[in-house]
Scaffold this motif. Sequence first.
Motif, PDB file in Angstrom:
ATOM      1  N   LEU E 138       0.811  -1.219   0.000  1.00 25.15           N
ATOM      2  CA  LEU E 138       0.000   0.000   0.000  1.00 25.15           C
ATOM      3  C   LEU E 138       0.847   1.272   0.000  1.00 25.15           C
ATOM      4  O   LEU E 138       0.309   2.368   0.069  1.00 25.15           O
ATOM      5  CB  LEU E 138      -0.925   0.021   1.212  1.00 25.15           C
ATOM      6  N   SER E 140       3.189   4.329  -1.401  1.00 26.62           N
ATOM      7  CA  SER E 140       3.406   5.051  -2.652  1.00 26.62           C
ATOM      8  C   SER E 140       4.862   4.874  -3.050  1.00 26.62           C
ATOM      9  O   SER E 140       5.683   4.375  -2.282  1.00 26.62           O
ATOM     10  CB  SER E 140       3.078   6.526  -2.482  1.00 26.62           C
ATOM     11  N   GLY E 142       7.401   6.845  -3.437  1.00 24.24           N
ATOM     12  CA  GLY E 142       8.406   7.490  -2.609  1.00 24.24           C
ATOM     13  C   GLY E 142       8.511   6.853  -1.228  1.00 24.24           C
ATOM     14  O   GLY E 142       9.591   6.746  -0.656  1.00 24.24           O
TER      15      GLY E 142
ATOM     16  N   LYS F  48      -0.458  12.043  -6.108  1.00 22.95           N
ATOM     17  CA  LYS F  48      -0.199  12.377  -7.507  1.00 22.95           C
ATOM     18  C   LYS F  48      -0.488  11.180  -8.418  1.00 22.95           C
ATOM     19  O   LYS F  48      -1.214  11.303  -9.408  1.00 22.95           O
ATOM     20  CB  LYS F  48       1.276  12.818  -7.681  1.00 22.95           C
ATOM     21  N   SER F  49       0.095  10.061  -8.055  1.00 22.39           N
ATOM     22  CA  SER F  49      -0.142   8.877  -8.878  1.00 22.39           C
ATOM     23  C   SER F  49      -1.620   8.524  -8.888  1.00 22.39           C
ATOM     24  O   SER F  49      -2.175   8.154  -9.928  1.00 22.39           O
ATOM     25  CB  SER F  49       0.660   7.692  -8.347  1.00 22.39           C
ATOM     26  N   SER F  50      -2.261   8.640  -7.747  1.00 21.29           N
ATOM     27  CA  SER F  50      -3.683   8.315  -7.688  1.00 21.29           C
ATOM     28  C   SER F  50      -4.479   9.221  -8.608  1.00 21.29           C
ATOM     29  O   SER F  50      -5.359   8.768  -9.340  1.00 21.29           O
ATOM     30  CB  SER F  50      -4.190   8.454  -6.249  1.00 21.29           C
TER      31      SER F  50
HETATM   32  N1  LIG Z   1      -3.061   0.246  -4.018  1.00 19.15           N
HETATM   33  C1  LIG Z   1      -3.278   1.052  -2.969  1.00 19.15           C
HETATM   34  N2  LIG Z   1      -4.249   0.736  -2.090  1.00 19.15           N
HETATM   35  C2  LIG Z   1      -4.498   1.523  -1.032  1.00 19.15           C
HETATM   36  N3  LIG Z   1      -3.825   2.639  -0.748  1.00 19.15           N
HETATM   37  C3  LIG Z   1      -2.850   3.008  -1.589  1.00 19.15           C
HETATM   38  C4  LIG Z   1      -2.523   2.235  -2.737  1.00 19.15           C
HETATM   39  N4  LIG Z   1      -1.509   2.843  -3.371  1.00 19.15           N
HETATM   40  C5  LIG Z   1      -1.217   3.948  -2.664  1.00 19.15           C
HETATM   41  N5  LIG Z   1      -2.010   4.058  -1.589  1.00 19.15           N
HETATM   42  C6  LIG Z   1      -1.997   5.131  -0.584  1.00 19.15           C
HETATM   43  O1  LIG Z   1      -2.570   6.285  -1.196  1.00 19.15           O
HETATM   44  C7  LIG Z   1      -1.847   7.453  -0.887  1.00 19.15           C
HETATM   45  C8  LIG Z   1      -1.459   8.180  -2.170  1.00 19.15           C
HETATM   46  O2  LIG Z   1      -0.560   7.381  -2.923  1.00 19.15           O
HETATM   47  P1  LIG Z   1       0.058   7.857  -4.320  1.00 19.15           P
HETATM   48  O3  LIG Z   1       0.816   6.698  -4.870  1.00 19.15           O
HETATM   49  O4  LIG Z   1      -1.026   8.454  -5.131  1.00 19.15           O
HETATM   50  O5  LIG Z   1       1.057   8.999  -3.851  1.00 19.15           O
HETATM   51  P2  LIG Z   1       2.071   9.870  -4.733  1.00 19.15           P
HETATM   52  O6  LIG Z   1       1.695  11.295  -4.559  1.00 19.15           O
HETATM   53  O7  LIG Z   1       2.150   9.353  -6.107  1.00 19.15           O
HETATM   54  O8  LIG Z   1       3.425   9.603  -3.952  1.00 19.15           O
HETATM   55  P3  LIG Z   1       4.912   9.422  -4.537  1.00 19.15           P
HETATM   56  O9  LIG Z   1       5.476  10.767  -4.696  1.00 19.15           O
HETATM   57  O10 LIG Z   1       5.598   8.696  -3.403  1.00 19.15           O
HETATM   58  O11 LIG Z   1       4.827   8.621  -5.781  1.00 19.15           O
HETATM   59  C9  LIG Z   1      -0.652   7.013  -0.046  1.00 19.15           C
HETATM   60  O12 LIG Z   1      -0.908   7.343   1.282  1.00 19.15           O
HETATM   61  C10 LIG Z   1      -0.581   5.501  -0.207  1.00 19.15           C
HETATM   62  O13 LIG Z   1      -0.175   4.888   0.983  1.00 19.15           O
END
Ligand SMILES: Nc1ncnc2c1ncn2[C@@H]1O[C@H](COP(=O)(O)OP(=O)(O)OP(=O)(O)O)[C@@H](O)[C@H]1O
Lengths: 251, 68, 221, 221, 222, 222
Positions: E138, E140, E142, F48-50
């Motif tokens: 779960l 991300s 980073g 961001k990724s989400s």
């Molecule tokens: N498959 C998943 N299921 C549930 N929660 C998730 C999942 N992937 C990520 N998360 C949670 O959702 C939140 C947002 O994640 P996301 O990957 O969108 O962040 P990000 O802004 O892309 O970060 P980074 O800069 O590290 O890539 C984080 O708190 C992460 O723990």
Amino acid sequence: MHRFANPARFLRLASVIQPWTAAVTLLLIGAGLYFGLLVSPADYQQGETVRIMYVHVPAAWVAMAAYSCMAGASAVGLIWKHPLADLIAKSASPIGASFTFLCLVTGSLWGKPMWGTWWAWDARLTSMLILFFLYLGHMALLNAFDDPGRGMKAAAILALAGFVNVPVIKFSVDWWNTLHQPASVTRLGMPKIDPSMLLPLLLMGVGFTMFFVTVLLLRVRLEVLAAKIRAIRLTQIHGMPGADPSGEALG
Amino acid sequence: MDSLASYFSMGGYAGYVWSAYAITAVVMVALALLTWRGLKGREQELKELQDIIPGRRGRSHDGVAEKG
Amino acid sequence: MSRLSEIIRRDLRLALRQGSDSVMVVTFFVLTVVLFPFGLGPETNLLERTSAGVLWVTALLASMLSLDRLFLADYEDGSLELLALTPTALELLVIGKVVAHWLTTGLPLMVAAPVLAVLLHMHADGFGTLLLTMLLGTPTLSLIGAMGAALVLGARRGGVLLSLLVLPLYVPVLILGVGAIDAAVQGLPADGLLLMLGGFLLGALPLAPWAAAAALRQALE
Amino acid sequence: MSRLSEIIRRDLRLALRQGSDSVMVVTFFVLTVVLFPFGLGPETNLLERTSAGVLWVTALLASMLSLDRLFLADYEDGSLELLALTPTALELLVIGKVVAHWLTTGLPLMVAAPVLAVLLHMHADGFGTLLLTMLLGTPTLSLIGAMGAALVLGARRGGVLLSLLVLPLYVPVLILGVGAIDAAVQGLPADGLLLMLGGFLLGALPLAPWAAAAALRQALE
Amino acid sequence: MTSEQAFSTFTAEGLVCVRGERVVFTRLDLSLASGEAMFLLGPNGSGKSSLLRVLAGLLKPAAGRLTWNHQALAEDREGHAARIHYVGHHDAIKPVLSVMENLRFWGRLHDPLAGDAAVKAALERFGLWHLRQVPGKLLSAGQKRRLNLARLLAAPASLWLLDEPSVALDKASVKTLEAVIAEHRANGGMVILSTHADVSLPGATELHLDRFTPTTPPEFWA
Amino acid sequence: MTSEQAFSTFTAEGLVCVRGERVVFTRLDLSLASGEAMFLLGPNGSGKSSLLRVLAGLLKPAAGRLTWNHQALAEDREGHAARIHYVGHHDAIKPVLSVMENLRFWGRLHDPLAGDAAVKAALERFGLWHLRQVPGKLLSAGQKRRLNLARLLAAPASLWLLDEPSVALDKASVKTLEAVIAEHRANGGMVILSTHADVSLPGATELHLDRFTPTTPPEFWA
Ligand SMILES: Nc1ncnc2c1ncn2[C@@H]1O[C@H](COP(=O)(O)OP(=O)(O)OP(=O)(O)O)[C@@H](O)[C@H]1O
Ligand code: HEM
Ligand SMILES: Nc1ncnc2c1ncn2[C@@H]1O[C@H](COP(=O)(O)OP(=O)(O)OP(=O)(O)O)[C@@H](O)[C@H]1O
Ligand SMILES: [Mg+2]
Ligand SMILES: [Mg+2]
């Protein structure tokens, strides 16, 4: 965002009708047992073993009805994303599985004296066994994901895809000539069964169905509460500074 | 007395008939009991949670609703 | 349509190049059947009577074992999300992958089956029916399997769950397949059983890709 | 030593949490053995005579199927290079993984075997020997398997290669195991065969970890 | 957890690296002493990752030798492993284990005596303590990288080999990484680090891998 | 290969994203027109990724709607897929297929009519043409990323959704990427890009994801 849309209203409604359904269940099953075990005669062919029918057939009905209910709720949950529907589907499968199990066991117990075998790979028996495994798979799938929402959706898809099995169970005796009894009650037109047997059968059938409704309501209430608890735990973990994240809610 | 014994013997099929009824009774009662106990457990848990967090009692419903 | 063939060709190429699990499966099938005479001893009579059962049980297992990687590799390396983002119905892509899976498992099993049947001293009358049951049965296995594989993507204990979901649905195919061969060997008509096998396939054809595609969409969330 | 136990504990935890292939393998074992009566029909006599063979062939396959992921998961996610960079002999780590593999496959197979033997109507005299052969044979399977799994890491067509490498080495274990059980059922002495099984294990014990570690070092280059 | 370390030197002489039947770099020398840091620079495919793997002992060089305090490393793989931390392109995070379990495993494996205190400190340092119960899958991108970097602090080692450590890190985490490296150097540690981004390591030397590419084209498959 | 495109707009209104039963961001609006670019910024785990996955249609938002030229996208998943290219954290490169085979597959899948010319041009643009026969598993980290980016040119699409595209790229390749994006925008394309590094896109707007985080802490598990 109608997730948990109005669980309060549901909880109120459920606790109002629940005592009634419970009472009706007890009444019907009591009457059914009285007529089935004491009043109704033995069958001229099957002898006393025919009394197994009064639990076997209602169990089969409820097993199929529970699956239909589960599939319907799954469809609603998938299409309209109604949260209560997801919870209904989740609550129905353990009950349905129990009744499928009962149908299989009582059927076997009836089959040994009647057919001379506990089991045969007959179309109805096989499809009923598959129904049992579908229930088991549904329950396993529900709990197999870290994200409960994911499990709910995967299980809903399984429930919908598995629904084809229900008509197969129902009509297998008509489509293929098999060992198993063809429909004599639940067929179009008049039932061809003696009224003295029909009465306890129907009493038990409705009684089992009311039992299903009662337990289903209880389980849905349980699930609503569990969802609430999870939500509070989550806000506790990330919403409230200083709260110690016990981590239990993260499972 | 004799008729009672013959009734319970179910025409020689007592083992089959009575075990069918017994299993059904056991499974149904267990299902109802387990569900009931689970429900009571959750209610208790929820009460404890809401007691720990003062002031959340009123908010918990919309807390759930807004959470999504 | 051309997208379908692209997918099939890619999956076939991958299977050939890296000897994916699906190729292994045929090896598995052959080796298992070859091992049986070692295990049972070379008594012709015993082997003959068990031959249909051994062949079908092994085919079932072989097909099932190749399943858990059917979508997993694409899921893990990010290909699956790109596949879901191509301008086609995901159902079509699932069909492509099922076809490729069948070509790399079902078809070789079908080719190997008669040879192995000879090894197991199957009665000559059973051969035609054996091939027919395989032809009708193995695509159903691939279809049902794809549905199961898509459903358990990302689950804990995916492997066990997969067999729990899929094996019960395989059982009718097994029973019908063995039943038809046994009937043929005993000189009885096997048409009814073969028809049911075909019916099974027809039922799975629309249903399984739909369910698999829906499950894949969920998995990608 | 404590590193060894760390590895074993981690692998066990992983197996439990994600129901890695090794847990699936037991399911596979049980399901296969349960499927056999369906395939062969429920004739007691037929089942009894095939029971030792079916049990050992299935155990063999079950053990083999869990192999290709033994090192693969760690290889793909970068864990293997970190494992190779811990201040311990890689051989020790291999032994740790083999122990974990045996605990999650061999041991459950041993536990399940007697139950399944009942299902297959095995003669009561065979039970003790069945357990003994399993006790001596399954660790050998894990050891040989680890060597094969390490050798094919990074190789093309890993899966096929693996079964081709490993199965021939498994066959002696199969023959000795089934032979010993059959001897016991027929009231003949099985000591000689059991001794040979033990000898096999003793031979594999130093050889397999060494070969596996060497192969892993190659794979990481 | 890194304690004061005795003064040491790490050198490589005449390294030649061959991958996939192609020479990636030839006659490469480098040397590093306690407290020093070195950047590996160069375009994609110039061999930075390959060099780091050679230095870690994962990849055998086709020629050349590595020494630690003037003693050849060739055979003492395990001794070398105890001295280094390697952070590669892969995060080595098990999706089903929690953040804490993931890190604790690597800490204990590197140093069986290391207690949970070091693990806890490492997680706190990289801002992962509140995520300790979360399963790896779960995280991300980073967050995963930070967990991988936390290994550096979970058990002590003199030489850190970091392959593009700042990938996927946000700016605050890059600052943390820089601070962690600075402390490590202050304690007498060494760092070799490949990067395409801007990471600031005061006084670090630079090694341009493209200078050691044999023949003309910078990439070998030409 | 990207030809002149008609003027289009892409908007999102009131997006709410829930992952693992947790709200990642709420009430997020954005809008983009032909030729425009947008940066997604924010610390690790801010979503961001989400957000990019939501915009691509991979993740269903818990609330809110997406429109293209003022028409809702909700149901037209395939039509939307034809318009976009998504580059995520994973490179989707099959280790046993050659560079050419990998790219050709994705190109054809996106646009069955696209010829090999576009694939060739894409490979040349990203400096991979001489590697075309090399199997995916022999590529360095940056080469893999470039191959993944080459998909952008192998088949045309209006909207590019790039999740940290510059990761692992050397400075020259980052320049190439910037040029490719500039050309795409000049042809009327749109770009949404998340990054922690410095990528220069003249005139790009910025969206700070941490501003849409509900409740206080930027990371949800806090
Ligand atoms: N498959 C998943 N299921 C549930 N929660 C998730 C999942 N992937 C990520 N998360 C949670 O959702 C939140 C947002 O994640 P996301 O990957 O969108 O962040 P990000 O802004 O892309 O970060 P980074 O800069 O590290 O890539 C984080 O708190 C992460 O723990
Ligand atoms: C394990 C074995 C058995 C299974 C799984 C099984 C399953 C079922 C099912 C699913 C039904 C409901 C069908 C419907 O509502 O249309 C049913 C009904 C019935 N079964 Fe069984 N059965 C088994 C054994 C037997 C045996 C041995 C007998 C009697 C000899 C029997 C007699 C009946 C009868 C009389 C009905 C009612 C049919 C009707 O009126 O519709 N069953 N059974
Ligand atoms: N496993 C391998 N087998 C054979 N050749 C490889 C392997 N991995 C990489 N190569 C080749 O070795 C060369 C150097 O790769 P390396 O990964 O060291 O580059 P790098 O400098 O780290 O590049 P990047 O900046 O992209 O990470 C490349 O040309 C690559 O194609
Ligand atoms: Mg590199
Ligand atoms: Mg991200």
